[in-house]
Design a protein around this motif. Sequence first.
Motif, short mmCIF file in Angstrom:
data_model
loop_
_atom_site.label_atom_id
_atom_site.label_comp_id
_atom_site.label_asym_id
_atom_site.label_seq_id
_atom_site.Cartn_x
_atom_site.Cartn_y
_atom_site.Cartn_z
N GLU A 70 15.80 98.00 -19.67
CA GLU A 70 16.79 98.16 -20.73
C GLU A 70 16.08 98.21 -22.08
O GLU A 70 15.21 97.37 -22.38
N PRO A 71 16.38 99.18 -22.91
CA PRO A 71 15.69 99.31 -24.21
C PRO A 71 15.84 98.07 -25.11
O PRO A 71 14.93 97.72 -25.86
N PRO A 76 11.79 94.58 -30.64
CA PRO A 76 11.29 93.38 -31.33
C PRO A 76 12.37 92.35 -31.62
O PRO A 76 12.09 91.15 -31.64
N GLN A 77 13.59 92.82 -31.88
CA GLN A 77 14.65 91.87 -32.15
C GLN A 77 14.93 90.97 -30.95
O GLN A 77 15.12 89.76 -31.09
N ALA A 78 14.92 91.56 -29.76
CA ALA A 78 15.16 90.77 -28.56
C ALA A 78 14.04 89.78 -28.29
O ALA A 78 14.27 88.63 -27.90
N LEU A 79 12.81 90.26 -28.51
CA LEU A 79 11.69 89.35 -28.31
C LEU A 79 11.72 88.19 -29.30
O LEU A 79 11.41 87.04 -28.96
N SER A 80 12.10 88.46 -30.55
CA SER A 80 12.20 87.39 -31.56
C SER A 80 13.28 86.38 -31.19
O SER A 80 13.09 85.16 -31.32
N GLN A 81 14.43 86.92 -30.76
CA GLN A 81 15.49 86.00 -30.37
C GLN A 81 15.09 85.15 -29.17
O GLN A 81 15.42 83.97 -29.09
#
Length: 726
Positions: A70-71, A76-81
């Motif tokens: 899944e994109p 980066p936003q998902a990794l940060s969260q």
Amino acid sequence: MLNCRICLWRCIRALDTSASQPHRLRHDVASTLFRDQRRSLRTTTNAIRKVDARPTNLAKVEELSRSEDEPWKKSPQALSQKKKERAALRQKPAHDRAHNEVTGDLMWLGKRDPRVSAKDWNRRKRELQYLKDPLELATFVRKELGKDKSTEMLQLVRMASHSMQCIVSWNHIIDHLLAKERVSDALKVYNEMKKRAQFPDSYTYTILLRGLSINAHKSGALSKALAVYHSMSAPNSRVEPTIIHTNAVLRVCARALDMDALWGVAAKIPDSGPAAANPTTFTTILNAIRQSLLVDAPKGENEEEVAARRERGIVEGRRVWEDVIGKWRNADMVVEEELVCAMGRLLLIGSRPRDWDDVLSLVEQTMDIPRLVPRLGTAERQNAGLPRLRAENTPEEYRFDDAHLSPNKGSMRGQEFLALTPQGIGSAVSNPLTYATPSNNTLSMIQEACQKIVANKAAEEYWNLLTDPTTYGVVPDINNLHMRLRVLRQNRASANAAELLKRDFVGKGIEPKPGTFRIAMSTCVRDKNNHNSLKHASRILHLMMMTLPDADPKTATMYAELTLTFPLAKGEDLVDALTFLQPVIKNIRLQLSVGGERKYGKVGAVYLTGAERQDAIAALRKICGIYDKLINSNLIAEEQKAPFKAEKARLSAFINRMMFKDGNRKWELAKEALGAEADAAPEEGEGKKEGGEESNRKGGGWRARNALPVEKRRPWFSSRSASEAV
């Protein structure tokens, strides 16, 4: 007509033979109808599914949303969260952190301080694994501070402060730094302690103020102590100042000789409560007044100005004593000996004879020891026939303070030192006062007061009363004995002084000092008109040689002066005096010539320098005067003077050599230069003649030879001039 369900149901009901069971019929009909409807709905749903089974792009999106590709998950936003989510899960809740402070779980130590190396951080972490209790931590910190590991313990306490309240450990560090005179570092630790939510307690302020008092000589100690003390009275302060903190800051003011700051702090002391004044408070104030009068004196004062300034200080002390008596009478305070002696010592530096006499009234008031001499200005003292006070160093306006001596018959002072009586009617009222117990300080104070008011008989009676084992049993120390010797000197009691040295010093094993024999010998000098004063002085000189490792030159000088001025001296007396002085002369010569340092408890003469060396030479000169008096007089026969002349010549030659050695410092430098030149000179005859003849001609050849080491010295007959002389 039959299209309506209701109508159809009514027709069927009329034809049904089982109409008597309407509920059964209703159930059958409803079941048939609902079955048909469900069949029709199922058919429609299957048709829709067949239509939706056509291939479209929505199937791929749904497939991606359920897969790991899944994109959003790669953005980066998902990794940060995700990172923040994991950090939030690892962080302990607030209630767990509070629980750790109680249980001592030190797993949470905070971030590593950049100033601490990783190696030290790991060491402190391993130590904290076994120090999970604040008491254990404080004990460990105090033990390690004894090894002077202040830096390591400060790191340890900083790490422990994240998980527990370790105020006691912080207090130990502050106390250690103040004991090492590191005032600035201690104040930095105190401020850091508050920043780390380790709130100072009462002991913290006590340690800080007392540490500043012992470091009052440091720059800014007074201002820092006042700032800390006044911060305790702030509205947001967690600790209120007690009398312990007040006494500590008063001590800083007293040692800094800042009386304005002292009175400013003392003015805020309440009359009652835990912050009310105690005996230590009044003792500190009285000692500060006395210290300011003696030390903090303006330059260029004359005698009148000194007396007036001391008079103002005595008046302040008397006012303070009125507050002491008021509290003592109301049982709000216990009067101790230290407080009594502080007031007595203040009175003894006064300019009025009344101040000196009030010391005995003070002792009677606070210790219940009756006066053994009548008060000044009373008829009893006039009838007792006591000698009149001289007080030569007292100005005229302060000298006559007695009612029977002063021209104007002024009012008497000292009413604040009168003995207190029980408040009540009749003799059945008990006395609730608790009196102080005298000791060595009181004994010295009474002896000094009796000396000032010339009450020699009373001084002896006080001495016997306080030292009697059946009464107070005070064992005299060396200061008491020195004060007693001064009283005997005033009374010209040379025999008692010699007996006191033998009985109380030698007999009781008290090691005397050189000043002890000076006081005793000056007693004999003052009592020179006594027929036996020279014998008493000889006993004192003999005791000095028995007890002191080295002879005291000043004592020997006074003995020689007494021998010269003794009005009843005979030839035998001078010979006996020189006999007693022979070991003294030998010891002084050793101190002047070949004396060294006393090491490992071995007895040996100490080499004298400076003013002590000049005193020793003056003593030998005074002894030479005894030889001159014996030789130049007719006290002994002429045939008996020969040995004394020879001894006097040897002593005079030694004095001349010492004087030449001390006065001619250029000769010392020349001796060193000659020694260096002799070391550089050739061994064989080259250049030997000129140097040898010149040095012998000037009389310095033997000096240069003696300046060389023994292995480099040459025979005295090596030069031509010496061989020709032979």
